[in-house]
Design a protein around this motif. Sequence first.
Motif, PDB file in Angstrom:
ATOM      1  N   UNK A  24      -5.928  -0.664  -8.498  1.00 43.05           N
ATOM      2  CA  UNK A  24      -6.480   0.234  -7.482  1.00 43.05           C
ATOM      3  C   UNK A  24      -6.709  -0.529  -6.177  1.00 43.05           C
ATOM      4  N   UNK A  25      -6.324   0.050  -5.047  1.00 43.25           N
ATOM      5  CA  UNK A  25      -6.588  -0.608  -3.776  1.00 43.25           C
ATOM      6  C   UNK A  25      -7.746   0.095  -3.058  1.00 43.25           C
ATOM      7  N   UNK A  26      -8.064  -0.415  -1.872  1.00 41.51           N
ATOM      8  CA  UNK A  26      -9.252   0.096  -1.182  1.00 41.51           C
ATOM      9  C   UNK A  26      -9.116   1.587  -0.846  1.00 41.51           C
ATOM     10  N   UNK A  27      -7.890   1.976  -0.405  1.00 42.06           N
ATOM     11  CA  UNK A  27      -7.711   3.384  -0.051  1.00 42.06           C
ATOM     12  C   UNK A  27      -7.916   4.311  -1.249  1.00 42.06           C
ATOM     13  N   UNK A  28      -7.386   3.890  -2.380  1.00 43.48           N
ATOM     14  CA  UNK A  28      -7.565   4.712  -3.586  1.00 43.48           C
ATOM     15  C   UNK A  28      -9.037   4.772  -3.982  1.00 43.48           C
ATOM     16  N   UNK A  29      -9.699   3.651  -3.799  1.00 45.58           N
ATOM     17  CA  UNK A  29     -11.116   3.609  -4.144  1.00 45.58           C
ATOM     18  C   UNK A  29     -11.917   4.527  -3.208  1.00 45.58           C
ATOM     19  N   UNK A  30     -11.550   4.525  -1.915  1.00 42.51           N
ATOM     20  CA  UNK A  30     -12.213   5.432  -0.963  1.00 42.51           C
ATOM     21  C   UNK A  30     -12.022   6.870  -1.427  1.00 42.51           C
ATOM     22  N   UNK A  31     -10.763   7.173  -1.787  1.00 42.20           N
ATOM     23  CA  UNK A  31     -10.437   8.528  -2.228  1.00 42.20           C
ATOM     24  C   UNK A  31     -11.262   8.904  -3.460  1.00 42.20           C
ATOM     25  N   UNK A  52       2.484  13.982   1.279  1.00 40.27           N
ATOM     26  CA  UNK A  52       1.073  13.631   1.365  1.00 40.27           C
ATOM     27  C   UNK A  52       0.937  12.118   1.555  1.00 40.27           C
ATOM     28  N   UNK A  53      -0.229  11.668   2.053  1.00 39.60           N
ATOM     29  CA  UNK A  53      -0.395  10.229   2.285  1.00 39.60           C
ATOM     30  C   UNK A  53      -0.170   9.391   1.019  1.00 39.60           C
ATOM     31  N   UNK A  54      -0.458   9.949  -0.144  1.00 42.53           N
ATOM     32  CA  UNK A  54      -0.273   9.165  -1.375  1.00 42.53           C
ATOM     33  C   UNK A  54       1.108   9.403  -1.993  1.00 42.53           C
ATOM     34  N   UNK A  55       2.024   9.949  -1.213  1.00 41.27           N
ATOM     35  CA  UNK A  55       3.417  10.197  -1.577  1.00 41.27           C
ATOM     36  C   UNK A  55       3.603  11.365  -2.533  1.00 41.27           C
ATOM     37  N   UNK A  92      -4.299  25.622   0.593  1.00 47.69           N
ATOM     38  CA  UNK A  92      -4.974  24.722  -0.343  1.00 47.69           C
ATOM     39  C   UNK A  92      -5.288  25.425  -1.658  1.00 47.69           C
ATOM     40  N   UNK A 136       2.267  21.429  -6.094  1.00 46.50           N
ATOM     41  CA  UNK A 136       2.185  19.992  -5.813  1.00 46.50           C
ATOM     42  C   UNK A 136       2.970  19.210  -6.859  1.00 46.50           C
ATOM     43  N   UNK A 156       3.403  11.762  -7.264  1.00 48.67           N
ATOM     44  CA  UNK A 156       4.136  10.499  -7.200  1.00 48.67           C
ATOM     45  C   UNK A 156       3.856   9.664  -8.453  1.00 48.67           C
ATOM     46  N   UNK A 168     -18.862   1.356  -3.079  1.00 44.04           N
ATOM     47  CA  UNK A 168     -18.059   1.993  -2.037  1.00 44.04           C
ATOM     48  C   UNK A 168     -18.837   3.132  -1.378  1.00 44.04           C
ATOM     49  N   UNK A 190     -10.103  -6.739  -5.070  1.00 37.50           N
ATOM     50  CA  UNK A 190      -9.251  -5.765  -5.767  1.00 37.50           C
ATOM     51  C   UNK A 190      -7.820  -6.289  -5.861  1.00 37.50           C
ATOM     52  N   UNK A 220      -1.256  -3.629  -7.462  1.00 38.24           N
ATOM     53  CA  UNK A 220      -1.200  -2.235  -7.904  1.00 38.24           C
ATOM     54  C   UNK A 220      -0.996  -1.285  -6.728  1.00 38.24           C
TER      55      UNK A 220
END
Lengths: 410, 195
Positions: A1-8, A111-114, A156, A208, A211, B111, B171, B175
């Motif tokens: 998991x990266x920071x963006x996924x964690x934010x999400x 979408x941003x997450x492909x 949506x 939807x 990815x 977070x 992190x 991944x």
Amino acid sequence: MNVEELVRASLREQAAGTATAPADLAGRVLTARRRRRARHLAGAAVTTVLVVTAALAGPGVLNSGEASTQLASEASRGKTLTHVDQSPPRDLIAVGDQALAAYFTSRQVKQPNRDQIMTRTYSVLDQKTGRYEVDARWAYLTVAPGMRTAAVLERQLPVTRIGVLDLLTKKVTRWIPMKGLDGGVGAVQFSPDGKKLIATTYDKDPFRTYWSKRIPVNNTEEPQPVACRTGFAIVDVETGESDWHALPAFTDPEYGRSFGSGEWLRFNNDGTLVYEFINMAPGRIFRDLRGKEVPAPPKEKHVNLVMAPAGLSPNGELVAGPFAGGARTTATEVLDPATGKRAAKLKGQELLVWADDKRLIAWDIAPGGKEFDNRLVLITIGSDKVVSLSGARTPQDNSPGRWEPIFARR
Amino acid sequence: MDATGQESFLEFVTNRSTALLRTAVLLSGGDRHAGEDLLQNALIKAAGRWHRIDEPEAYVRQILYRQQVSRWRLKGRRKELTVADPPDPGVDARTASGADGTGAAELRLVMRDALSRLTARQRAVLVLRYFEDLPEADVARLLGCSVGTVRSTTHRSLARLRVLAPELSLLDPSDDEKPEQQPPSRDFAPVEVRP
């Protein structure tokens, strides 16, 4: 998991943990607004004088825009309206009982997450002008028989209410709240009498693709859908009451989930049963309005709403059949409802809707065109005559601007 | 507002207020009361123009976002930073990002805390990008700024999160779904941001 996924994930978790809004919120808002308005009373008084003056000056204004206007689709009743130079159509196309009520084009929105969302843009008949106008507000739209109203779902998906759209004023006259169901509504269809709606419900956006579920396709990778149907609700349009039943996506008993099966549910020919498409023999399951599987009605054993959306003829004597052409020719057939045997071979590529007991609206390839270079045509049983109704669609399958028709009884 | 308008307004609020409140609370950095306040003000504004609004939900959302951003302009940043507690230094990202799931939950708490300490504008951009999943162009339109501003604010907000919660820098970058767009060397080391 990266920071963006964690934010999400963190935002989603936080949102899910937010309690419901206070029940009296609307009341609080209106009270607060009244207080604010009171402060501006002096200014408002001046405005009132101006409005009153305007009303006195023009009494005729009050009568304009009333709902007595005749529907464009009704004014042309009985006439055959064709526009062979228009693709997509701009002016009303109609034959016999049926009219092109709306059409939609689709595009994949990345979408941003492909992930991708297949997003539709509807163009709906303006019943005042008889022209098709883009109405980009809706993720899903279906037109009621009579073409006075449409049922709409907001962007949506899935959503928890269904809008009733007036095709004369283009305004939503009523929202039907959907309660007591899992997930939300992702597709709707009117019963043949227009009194009921079948709303298919999902726990995710049915348009939807993910990815994370991608598969290799040729030299690239493509996101894939996931099974997300939760069930369906039968909605009484007049009272807004609905009755929800769980019915998860069809799963192949041997191989698990089969993506080829359409997840949305439709009414059968007379609106007394639910028609569920599956991608294995016999191609569909009939269910009662509570979701219990029942035998196919005798006249509808050979109805295949995916291969031939026209289904049973109005008098119930014929069933639209699938493509019956060869490698270089197009043809269709109509079947005997009892035996499933061919009753007649016809022109056309795909039988879309019955205009009356003898004539059908179909797709067919434009003369000299290729497989996807098709236009709407009118074909008649027992005749080789083909009447073009629209211009030909763009020759690429799934190319932007390629439109799909929505017919309704006028 | 006439009787029909009032009825449709009540119906809209009844049906959509929970979803809208979620967004409002996220924008307010998890502060439920501030979120309710934000939503109520947005609804008051919408009620005044109710009969002219075609898409009430989009309209109210736009007010929410813009109002929040302009609030930030009025208030200044210092106030935003004093709202939440500092993150718990006891959480170790190596265990936190472990496969058992409990650690991941702790990391999300860190977070959440870090998110509440961003500025309103930074948070609004992250909510639009990662919660509403909107493309940059739509975010720019909603906030009334340029696409470049959205891009740079997103980048700075993520960098700020890494400063506020150093655990995040550990992190695993392998991944990442878009490694070519975000070189690990830049994206996963703490970035120095001037106050």
